[in-house]
Each structure stands twice: as C-alpha cells, then as structure tokens.
Write a protein that holds these residues in place. Sequence first.
Motif, PDB file in Angstrom:
ATOM      1  N   SER A 113       0.847  -1.193   0.000  1.00 12.57           N
ATOM      2  CA  SER A 113       0.000   0.000   0.000  1.00 12.57           C
ATOM      3  C   SER A 113       0.879   1.237   0.000  1.00 12.57           C
ATOM      4  O   SER A 113       2.017   1.218   0.502  1.00 12.57           O
ATOM      5  CB  SER A 113      -0.933   0.008   1.223  1.00 12.57           C
ATOM      6  N   LYS A 114       0.358   2.302  -0.564  1.00 13.79           N
ATOM      7  CA  LYS A 114       1.101   3.560  -0.597  1.00 13.79           C
ATOM      8  C   LYS A 114       0.113   4.695  -0.789  1.00 13.79           C
ATOM      9  O   LYS A 114      -0.939   4.529  -1.411  1.00 13.79           O
ATOM     10  CB  LYS A 114       2.136   3.560  -1.731  1.00 13.79           C
ATOM     11  N   GLY A 115       0.439   5.861  -0.264  1.00 22.28           N
ATOM     12  CA  GLY A 115      -0.416   7.029  -0.402  1.00 22.28           C
ATOM     13  C   GLY A 115       0.372   8.249  -0.819  1.00 22.28           C
ATOM     14  O   GLY A 115       1.606   8.211  -0.923  1.00 22.28           O
ATOM     15  N   ASN A 116      -0.342   9.324  -1.052  1.00 22.09           N
ATOM     16  CA  ASN A 116       0.335  10.562  -1.447  1.00 22.09           C
ATOM     17  C   ASN A 116       0.826  11.357  -0.240  1.00 22.09           C
ATOM     18  O   ASN A 116       1.385  12.441  -0.397  1.00 22.09           O
ATOM     19  CB  ASN A 116      -0.585  11.433  -2.301  1.00 22.09           C
ATOM     20  N   MET A 117       0.588  10.836   0.973  1.00 21.29           N
ATOM     21  CA  MET A 117       1.120  11.454   2.185  1.00 21.29           C
ATOM     22  C   MET A 117       2.321  10.627   2.646  1.00 21.29           C
ATOM     23  O   MET A 117       2.170   9.628   3.355  1.00 21.29           O
ATOM     24  CB  MET A 117       0.047  11.496   3.273  1.00 21.29           C
ATOM     25  N   LEU A 118       3.514  11.017   2.203  1.00 23.33           N
ATOM     26  CA  LEU A 118       4.719  10.277   2.538  1.00 23.33           C
ATOM     27  C   LEU A 118       5.052  10.409   4.024  1.00 23.33           C
ATOM     28  O   LEU A 118       4.719  11.427   4.648  1.00 23.33           O
ATOM     29  CB  LEU A 118       5.889  10.785   1.692  1.00 23.33           C
ATOM     30  N   PRO A 119       5.719   9.415   4.613  1.00 27.71           N
ATOM     31  CA  PRO A 119       6.067   9.486   6.038  1.00 27.71           C
ATOM     32  C   PRO A 119       6.906  10.707   6.391  1.00 27.71           C
ATOM     33  O   PRO A 119       6.894  11.167   7.539  1.00 27.71           O
ATOM     34  CB  PRO A 119       6.855   8.182   6.261  1.00 27.71           C
ATOM     35  N   SER A 120       7.652  11.230   5.411  1.00 28.83           N
ATOM     36  CA  SER A 120       8.533  12.365   5.679  1.00 28.83           C
ATOM     37  C   SER A 120       7.812  13.715   5.683  1.00 28.83           C
ATOM     38  O   SER A 120       8.394  14.735   6.054  1.00 28.83           O
ATOM     39  CB  SER A 120       9.644  12.413   4.623  1.00 28.83           C
ATOM     40  N   ILE A 121       6.541  13.735   5.293  1.00 35.71           N
ATOM     41  CA  ILE A 121       5.802  14.993   5.218  1.00 35.71           C
ATOM     42  C   ILE A 121       5.536  15.540   6.619  1.00 35.71           C
ATOM     43  O   ILE A 121       5.126  14.808   7.522  1.00 35.71           O
ATOM     44  CB  ILE A 121       4.479  14.791   4.456  1.00 35.71           C
ATOM     45  N   THR A 122       5.767  16.832   6.790  1.00 33.61           N
ATOM     46  CA  THR A 122       5.552  17.495   8.076  1.00 33.61           C
ATOM     47  C   THR A 122       4.427  18.516   7.975  1.00 33.61           C
ATOM     48  O   THR A 122       4.025  18.915   6.875  1.00 33.61           O
ATOM     49  CB  THR A 122       6.828  18.209   8.538  1.00 33.61           C
ATOM     50  N   THR A 123       3.954  18.956   9.129  1.00 30.85           N
ATOM     51  CA  THR A 123       2.897  19.974   9.161  1.00 30.85           C
ATOM     52  C   THR A 123       3.363  21.264   8.515  1.00 30.85           C
ATOM     53  O   THR A 123       2.617  21.911   7.763  1.00 30.85           O
ATOM     54  CB  THR A 123       2.468  20.245  10.611  1.00 30.85           C
ATOM     55  N   ASP A 124       4.599  21.640   8.763  1.00 30.91           N
ATOM     56  CA  ASP A 124       5.141  22.871   8.174  1.00 30.91           C
ATOM     57  C   ASP A 124       5.185  22.774   6.654  1.00 30.91           C
ATOM     58  O   ASP A 124       4.879  23.741   5.953  1.00 30.91           O
ATOM     59  CB  ASP A 124       6.546  23.126   8.729  1.00 30.91           C
ATOM     60  N   SER A 178      11.490  -0.789  -6.990  1.00 33.77           N
ATOM     61  CA  SER A 178      11.414  -0.141  -5.684  1.00 33.77           C
ATOM     62  C   SER A 178      10.073   0.562  -5.507  1.00 33.77           C
ATOM     63  O   SER A 178       9.480   1.061  -6.472  1.00 33.77           O
ATOM     64  CB  SER A 178      12.556   0.874  -5.544  1.00 33.77           C
ATOM     65  N   ALA A 179       9.611   0.611  -4.258  1.00 30.81           N
ATOM     66  CA  ALA A 179       8.350   1.297  -3.954  1.00 30.81           C
ATOM     67  C   ALA A 179       8.426   2.786  -4.289  1.00 30.81           C
ATOM     68  O   ALA A 179       7.398   3.433  -4.508  1.00 30.81           O
ATOM     69  CB  ALA A 179       7.998   1.122  -2.481  1.00 30.81           C
ATOM     70  N   ASP A 180       9.636   3.340  -4.368  1.00 22.32           N
ATOM     71  CA  ASP A 180       9.795   4.753  -4.709  1.00 22.32           C
ATOM     72  C   ASP A 180       9.311   5.046  -6.127  1.00 22.32           C
ATOM     73  O   ASP A 180       8.988   6.188  -6.450  1.00 22.32           O
ATOM     74  CB  ASP A 180      11.265   5.162  -4.582  1.00 22.32           C
ATOM     75  N   ASN A 181       9.290   4.005  -6.973  1.00 23.65           N
ATOM     76  CA  ASN A 181       8.849   4.192  -8.360  1.00 23.65           C
ATOM     77  C   ASN A 181       7.331   4.108  -8.510  1.00 23.65           C
ATOM     78  O   ASN A 181       6.804   4.339  -9.595  1.00 23.65           O
ATOM     79  CB  ASN A 181       9.495   3.134  -9.254  1.00 23.65           C
ATOM     80  N   CYS A 182       6.636   3.748  -7.431  1.00 19.79           N
ATOM     81  CA  CYS A 182       5.170   3.692  -7.454  1.00 19.79           C
ATOM     82  C   CYS A 182       4.645   5.065  -7.047  1.00 19.79           C
ATOM     83  O   CYS A 182       4.618   5.408  -5.860  1.00 19.79           O
ATOM     84  CB  CYS A 182       4.666   2.606  -6.499  1.00 19.79           C
ATOM     85  N   VAL A 183       4.264   5.853  -8.038  1.00 25.15           N
ATOM     86  CA  VAL A 183       3.844   7.236  -7.778  1.00 25.15           C
ATOM     87  C   VAL A 183       2.512   7.507  -8.477  1.00 25.15           C
ATOM     88  O   VAL A 183       2.195   6.882  -9.493  1.00 25.15           O
ATOM     89  CB  VAL A 183       4.906   8.248  -8.265  1.00 25.15           C
ATOM     90  N   PRO A 184       1.722   8.430  -7.952  1.00 22.66           N
ATOM     91  CA  PRO A 184       0.438   8.756  -8.587  1.00 22.66           C
ATOM     92  C   PRO A 184       0.625   9.655  -9.799  1.00 22.66           C
ATOM     93  O   PRO A 184       1.566  10.460  -9.860  1.00 22.66           O
ATOM     94  CB  PRO A 184      -0.322   9.483  -7.475  1.00 22.66           C
ATOM     95  N   ARG A 185      -0.267   9.514 -10.745  1.00 27.49           N
ATOM     96  CA  ARG A 185      -0.290  10.394 -11.916  1.00 27.49           C
ATOM     97  C   ARG A 185      -1.648  11.091 -11.933  1.00 27.49           C
ATOM     98  O   ARG A 185      -2.693  10.445 -11.912  1.00 27.49           O
ATOM     99  CB  ARG A 185      -0.093   9.595 -13.200  1.00 27.49           C
ATOM    100  N   TYR A 186      -1.629  12.414 -11.975  1.00 30.56           N
ATOM    101  CA  TYR A 186      -2.848  13.207 -11.911  1.00 30.56           C
ATOM    102  C   TYR A 186      -3.168  13.800 -13.286  1.00 30.56           C
ATOM    103  O   TYR A 186      -2.286  14.346 -13.955  1.00 30.56           O
ATOM    104  CB  TYR A 186      -2.699  14.362 -10.916  1.00 30.56           C
ATOM    105  N   THR A 187      -4.415  13.698 -13.687  1.00 32.19           N
ATOM    106  CA  THR A 187      -4.881  14.384 -14.895  1.00 32.19           C
ATOM    107  C   THR A 187      -6.159  15.139 -14.554  1.00 32.19           C
ATOM    108  O   THR A 187      -6.953  14.711 -13.711  1.00 32.19           O
ATOM    109  CB  THR A 187      -5.140  13.393 -16.045  1.00 32.19           C
ATOM    110  N   PHE A 188      -6.372  16.267 -15.229  1.00 32.80           N
ATOM    111  CA  PHE A 188      -7.487  17.158 -14.945  1.00 32.80           C
ATOM    112  C   PHE A 188      -8.254  17.427 -16.246  1.00 32.80           C
ATOM    113  O   PHE A 188      -7.641  17.644 -17.294  1.00 32.80           O
ATOM    114  CB  PHE A 188      -6.978  18.475 -14.354  1.00 32.80           C
TER     115      PHE A 188
END
Length: 296
Positions: A113-124, A178-188
């Motif tokens: 599983s993976k999300g767009n909120m990476l563990p390294s993301i901070t409130t700031d 690697s899991a780092d290569n699993c990234v979301p692609r957004y289209t609008f």
Amino acid sequence: MKRHIHREELFHYCDVHSNDGRTRFRGKCAEDPDVDNSACHHDDDCAKILGHAVGSGKLTGKCVNFNETVKTCEIQGWCPVELDSTKKVPMIGAENFTIFIKNSIRFPLFNFSKGNMLPSITTDYIRRCVFDAKADLFCPIFRLGNIIAEAGESLSALTRKGGVLGIRIEWKCNLDWSADNCVPRYTFHRMDKVSQTNNVSQGYNFRYARFYRNSSGTEYRTLLKAYGIRIDITVYGQTLSPSLQESSNGSSFIRLCHHHYRRAPIARVSSGFVTNTTGELQLLEFYHALPPISGT
C-alpha cells in the motif's frame, strides 16, 4: 486489468443568491409569464393545459392577473413564483482556494500500500507547499486556479456559470521495482464540456430552500440558487508485475467548503471474478478550510 476503484465528489460554491429576495408561502398565485403556454385571457385557456408538466406548481385552471397588463394561468404551490432575474455576482479570489486531497492505493495480494502522504511529510511542509506534477508531486494541497488551468478551462466562465471538473488519480505500479517508483499520476479535465454548446442550462447550478415557521404556525421558505464548481475525483490502480496483475483498492476523501459527499463501492478483482466490497476501504481525510460564505 484496470478497474475503476473509487470516486468522491465535492462542490465549491461560487455564488449563492435568492433570485428576488421574497419570502414564499404555500398558496395560489399567477404563473411566471416566461413559462410556456402560461399566458391566458380566459379560464378556458388554462383548462386546456391542465396537467402540463412544466411550471412552478399545479395548475388550477383559472386565468388570473400576473400584473396590471399580463394575465397568466394560476398555480398552486409556493407563492409568489420564482423569477430568475437576479444578476449573478461570482466569488472574487476563488482561484486561490486550496483543496487538501489525501488518497492511497492498496494491493492486498502483494501486501503493498502507498499514499500521497509520505512518512517524511511534516505539518510545516503542508502549510507552505502547493501541488506541482513536476516540482512537488507529493504535496496534497491543490490550488483551485491551477486545477482549472490544467483542465484548459476559463476561471471567469466557471465562477460565473459553474461547471464540472474531473481529477483522475492513477497509480500504475511495477512491484518488481522499488516502492519509490510507485507514484500517482494526476490528470485534470472538464466533464460537462458538451453542455457549453447548449443554448440553455449551461454550466452547473442547483436550487435549495430554507424552511421556517412563523408565530402563527404557517410554514414559509426562502429559495436559493447556487452556482459553482463540482469536482469529481476518481482513483485508479494497476500492478505491472510480470507474474500477476491485480487491480487495487484505492480510496480518497475530499471536502471543499460546503460539499456533497458520495462513496462508491470498491471493485476488487480476485481470480478473474469481480465483486463489490467495502471491506478494504481506508477512510481518508480530505478537507479544506475556507471562510464562510454569506447566506449559506
């Protein structure tokens, strides 16, 4: 095999108004002259169109005065009838509103599983970042003006008439890498583009009412009309493992100002059979802090 996984939607109010500012009570009154076949001279004219489906209420069969010079057929319903003549005043600065979108993907067969909120993301970081497909892919903050621009649409037209935009989030992951290569692609994209060629009912709007009761117990209401931008968000997922492909359980939760919320069932693929289930859904937080809109 690719499957539609999950869909959410939100509505951003750009203008809310009462068309004429009048309070309405249940009763009988003259129909709007702009309604087809509503003009009359005698009761017989109205008797001919009893059961007519288009209008502001149930026809009574009587011809009454709409004003000093015009007569229309009488209706029974909320009176006086609505006259859609108020000048629209779109919200200023709507392009600077932001949306917090939190979404994730899950492949149960591979325990991944993976999300767009990476563990390294901070409130700031969240407070200062804005999504950019090249420079800041994992920022969950989306600026409304950027979404409209990416869809190739006009901000002024959307805030004036309303419209429906779509955000497609696709997770296409090769789990041999690697899991780092699993990234979301957004289209609008604009979802109701075909309606813009219509002569009537362009854009996106709806009416709703606020109901009250006076001291004598009589019910009355104020009718409001809202124009705005509806955004549908769809999450897709697919594994690209050479040995086995699996469609994922994806989820997103969204909120922008006042919103309309609907959860669709998740499609899960197992051994070639498709079943509907909500058991794999992760509840995600998606919210947006906006100033209150007057009158809503």
